[in-house]
Design a protein around this motif. Structure first.
Motif, mmCIF file in Angstrom:
data_model
loop_
_atom_site.group_PDB
_atom_site.id
_atom_site.type_symbol
_atom_site.label_atom_id
_atom_site.label_comp_id
_atom_site.label_asym_id
_atom_site.label_seq_id
_atom_site.Cartn_x
_atom_site.Cartn_y
_atom_site.Cartn_z
ATOM 1 N N ALA A 155 -2.790 7.175 3.729
ATOM 2 C CA ALA A 155 -2.198 5.843 3.600
ATOM 3 C C ALA A 155 -0.693 5.871 3.848
ATOM 4 N N ILE A 156 -0.007 6.878 3.304
ATOM 5 C CA ILE A 156 1.456 6.954 3.443
ATOM 6 C C ILE A 156 1.855 7.109 4.904
ATOM 7 N N MET A 157 1.215 8.044 5.597
ATOM 8 C CA MET A 157 1.574 8.297 6.990
ATOM 9 C C MET A 157 1.260 7.082 7.864
ATOM 10 N N THR A 158 0.107 6.465 7.609
ATOM 11 C CA THR A 158 -0.263 5.283 8.381
ATOM 12 C C THR A 158 0.718 4.142 8.131
ATOM 13 N N ALA A 175 9.308 5.857 -4.445
ATOM 14 C CA ALA A 175 8.559 4.608 -4.608
ATOM 15 C C ALA A 175 9.445 3.420 -5.002
ATOM 16 N N PRO A 176 10.297 3.529 -6.045
ATOM 17 C CA PRO A 176 11.129 2.363 -6.388
ATOM 18 C C PRO A 176 12.139 2.014 -5.298
ATOM 19 N N LEU A 177 12.634 3.016 -4.581
ATOM 20 C CA LEU A 177 13.548 2.731 -3.478
ATOM 21 C C LEU A 177 12.831 1.988 -2.356
ATOM 22 N N MET A 178 11.599 2.384 -2.078
ATOM 23 C CA MET A 178 10.809 1.685 -1.059
ATOM 24 C C MET A 178 10.560 0.235 -1.467
ATOM 25 N N ALA A 179 10.295 0.025 -2.751
ATOM 26 C CA ALA A 179 10.026 -1.328 -3.233
ATOM 27 C C ALA A 179 11.227 -2.247 -3.058
ATOM 28 N N SER A 180 12.427 -1.692 -3.233
ATOM 29 C CA SER A 180 13.631 -2.524 -3.176
ATOM 30 C C SER A 180 14.275 -2.587 -1.795
ATOM 31 N N ALA A 181 14.127 -1.535 -1.003
ATOM 32 C CA ALA A 181 14.884 -1.439 0.249
ATOM 33 C C ALA A 181 14.078 -1.769 1.501
ATOM 34 N N LEU A 182 12.756 -1.656 1.455
ATOM 35 C CA LEU A 182 11.951 -1.928 2.650
ATOM 36 C C LEU A 182 11.557 -3.395 2.685
ATOM 37 N N PRO A 183 11.937 -4.117 3.727
ATOM 38 C CA PRO A 183 11.530 -5.521 3.834
ATOM 39 C C PRO A 183 10.064 -5.637 4.231
ATOM 40 N N SER A 184 9.450 -6.729 3.848
ATOM 41 C CA SER A 184 8.090 -7.004 4.307
ATOM 42 C C SER A 184 8.168 -7.474 5.755
ATOM 43 N N PRO A 185 7.469 -6.803 6.661
ATOM 44 C CA PRO A 185 7.587 -7.177 8.079
ATOM 45 C C PRO A 185 6.995 -8.548 8.347
ATOM 46 N N ALA A 186 7.646 -9.276 9.243
ATOM 47 C CA ALA A 186 7.164 -10.599 9.635
ATOM 48 C C ALA A 186 6.271 -10.484 10.858
ATOM 49 N N SER A 227 8.037 12.119 -4.947
ATOM 50 C CA SER A 227 7.638 10.802 -4.439
ATOM 51 C C SER A 227 7.866 9.702 -5.479
ATOM 52 N N LEU A 228 7.976 10.064 -6.767
ATOM 53 C CA LEU A 228 8.279 9.070 -7.796
ATOM 54 C C LEU A 228 9.690 8.518 -7.632
ATOM 55 N N LEU A 229 10.563 9.288 -7.005
ATOM 56 C CA LEU A 229 11.908 8.798 -6.712
ATOM 57 C C LEU A 229 11.906 7.864 -5.511
ATOM 58 N N LEU A 262 0.829 -1.204 0.000
ATOM 59 C CA LEU A 262 0.000 0.000 0.000
ATOM 60 C C LEU A 262 0.863 1.254 0.000
ATOM 61 N N LEU A 263 1.981 1.224 0.715
ATOM 62 C CA LEU A 263 2.874 2.378 0.763
ATOM 63 C C LEU A 263 3.413 2.715 -0.632
ATOM 64 N N ILE A 264 3.838 1.718 -1.369
ATOM 65 C CA ILE A 264 4.412 1.955 -2.702
ATOM 66 C C ILE A 264 3.351 2.512 -3.651
ATOM 67 N N VAL A 265 2.168 1.910 -3.641
ATOM 68 C CA VAL A 265 1.103 2.357 -4.548
ATOM 69 C C VAL A 265 0.696 3.797 -4.245
ATOM 70 N N THR A 266 0.481 4.118 -2.982
ATOM 71 C CA THR A 266 0.018 5.462 -2.641
ATOM 72 C C THR A 266 1.126 6.507 -2.771
ATOM 73 N N THR A 267 2.376 6.102 -2.680
ATOM 74 C CA THR A 267 3.467 7.045 -2.922
ATOM 75 C C THR A 267 3.484 7.474 -4.394
ATOM 76 N N VAL A 268 3.190 6.542 -5.290
ATOM 77 C CA VAL A 268 3.074 6.893 -6.713
ATOM 78 C C VAL A 268 1.845 7.785 -6.941
ATOM 79 N N LEU A 269 0.720 7.425 -6.332
ATOM 80 C CA LEU A 269 -0.502 8.220 -6.494
ATOM 81 C C LEU A 269 -0.332 9.622 -5.918
#
Length: 426
Positions: A137-140, A199-210, A195-197, A100-107
């Protein structure tokens, strides 16, 4: 079961299962940087176009109702954020934080730059409302991920850092908006594309929390033995109510400082800007102090509200600009500690499964308080005859909250005090 494990014995304990990657090194630094940058995007939306509102007013002078509608372009994202954050929190828990963070950062970039192509004031305001939807969404997501990745003192540290970054970025974005706005009222909207810069960094650098098998939150509420787990409404209701009031305390100086200075005869925009910058620096200082104290947030809240109340008292009594600034600094030292204390307290009440929804509710309470802050002070000004008087009344309310919280803490401490009563010592 969430909350079934014993609490950690030190504030520095880090739950290794909170994140699938190491908590040190360049990857960790990039992760924290991205979370802080994402947390600053709603601040960008709140202040960036403030310096160009007069130019927008001139451009839409022939539009009916423009005098009321143009300022709405600045404030409507905060209203959208307050109204939609709880729903964003539900979506966060169901769809996943990172996605959700990646999608809304692009939006955010799409909606934020929309006024560059729009000519209708109504359409621009609608796009600004959609910016608020993305901000919710981003802040949450960013705040929830901080709670997911870190625990103990690390969580306190990064929630305080989030406050520091937000406070410092507000001043930077205001100056940036004014600088680029000199080229035209539409030019600042290009900055939303940053924010377009991210989004791709978030996709690659942020792990999915367990999902963690332990949590610092208490067990979820249930209706009886064997019942399904339910959302902890009762544990969160009090801190959300306190946050709504705390947001009014937090935003009073940023929103009203220029008007208070004007009432004292200060008309220089340079002096007003310097005074506001000094107060913002005090907010950052308060957040740093909170992070370094390494104490649980709830016992600190009475003292923090008392500091805020003292600052309001000095501002009420001030008969010149220097004393007003002193009062603002005292107040902002308190608010710098207040925001991370409230947020950390809320996080401590939530398990992994509820953290997105709970964070959304907390965000709604905070930004709702931000939205009503100027309205409450305007009503107070009408009632007592001056803006300084309204600030003084808010200070009295903050002092009463401090007393109530202190008394409640003493009562809880007395209920669990294992020491014998004086009569038993005789």
């Amino acid at each position: 079961m969430p909350g079934s494990a014993p609490p950690p014995t030190t504030a520095d304990v880090e739950d290794a299962a909170a994140s699938p990657v190491s908590v040190s090194g360049p990857a960790h630094l990039l992760r924290v940087t991205l979370l802080m940058a994402g947390s600053c995007l709603p601040i960008l939306g709140a202040v960036l176009i403030a310096p160009v509102l007069p130019k927008m007013q001139d451009h839409f002078a022939s539009t009916p109702g423009a005098k009321a509608l143009v300022p709405l372009a600045l404030t409507v994202p905060a209203l959208s954020l307050a109204l939609l954050a709880p729903f964003a929190g539900v979506i966060v828990d169901r769809l996943g934080r990172k996605r959700l963070l990646i999608v809304t950062t692009v939006l955010y970039a799409v909606f934020g730059t929309a006024p560059l192509w729009l000519d209708s004031l109504g359409a621009i305001i609608a796009s600004r409302a959609l910016v608020g939807v993305a901000e919710a969404a981003i802040m949450t997501c960013c705040t929830t991920l901080i709670g997911d990745y870190y625990s103990g003192h690390r969580r306190v540290k990064y929630l305080a850092l989030q406050t520091m970054c937000a406070s410092a970025s507000a001043t930077v974005f205001f100056v940036l908006g004014g600088a680029v706005g000199a080229a035209g009222w539409k030019v600042p909207f290009w900055i939303y594309a940053v924010s377009l810069l991210l989004a791709p960094l978030m996709a690659s650098a942020l792990p999915s929390p367990a999902v963690r098998t332990t949590t610092d939150a208490a067990p979820a509420e249930a209706s009886g033995p064997g019942a399904h787990r339910s959302f902890p409404w009762r544990r969160l209701a009090g801190i959300c109510a306190l946050t709504f009031f705390g947001a009014m305390v937090f935003y009073t100086v940023p929103v009203e400082m220029a008007y208070l200075l004007d009432d004292l005869g200060v008309e220089s925009s340079g002096v007003i800007g310097l005074a506001t910058a000094i107060a913002s620096a005090a907010t950052v200082g308060g957040a740093i102090a909170f992070a370094r104290l390494k104490r649980a947030p709830d016992p600190m809240l009475p003292a923090v509200f008392a500091v805020c109340a003292a600052g309001f008292g000095v501002m009420f009594l001030a008969d010149d600009a220097p004393l007003l600034v002193v009062g603002a600094v005292i107040n902002c030292l308190g608010t710098g500690m207040l925001l991370p204390a409230l947020l950390t307290s809320a996080m401590s009440r939530l398990s992994f499964e509820d953290r997105g929804r709970g964070t959304g509710l907390w965000m709604a309470a905070f930004f709702g308080g931000e939205f009503v802050c100027p309205l409450v002070l305007l009503a107070g000004e009408s009632a007592v005859g001056s803006l300084a008087g309204a600030v003084g009344v808010l200070g009295v309310a903050a002092a009463l909250v401090a007393v109530v919280l202190w008394a409640a803490a003493r009562r809880r401490a007395g209920a669990v005090d294992p020491r014998p009563l004086p009569e038993q010592l005789v």
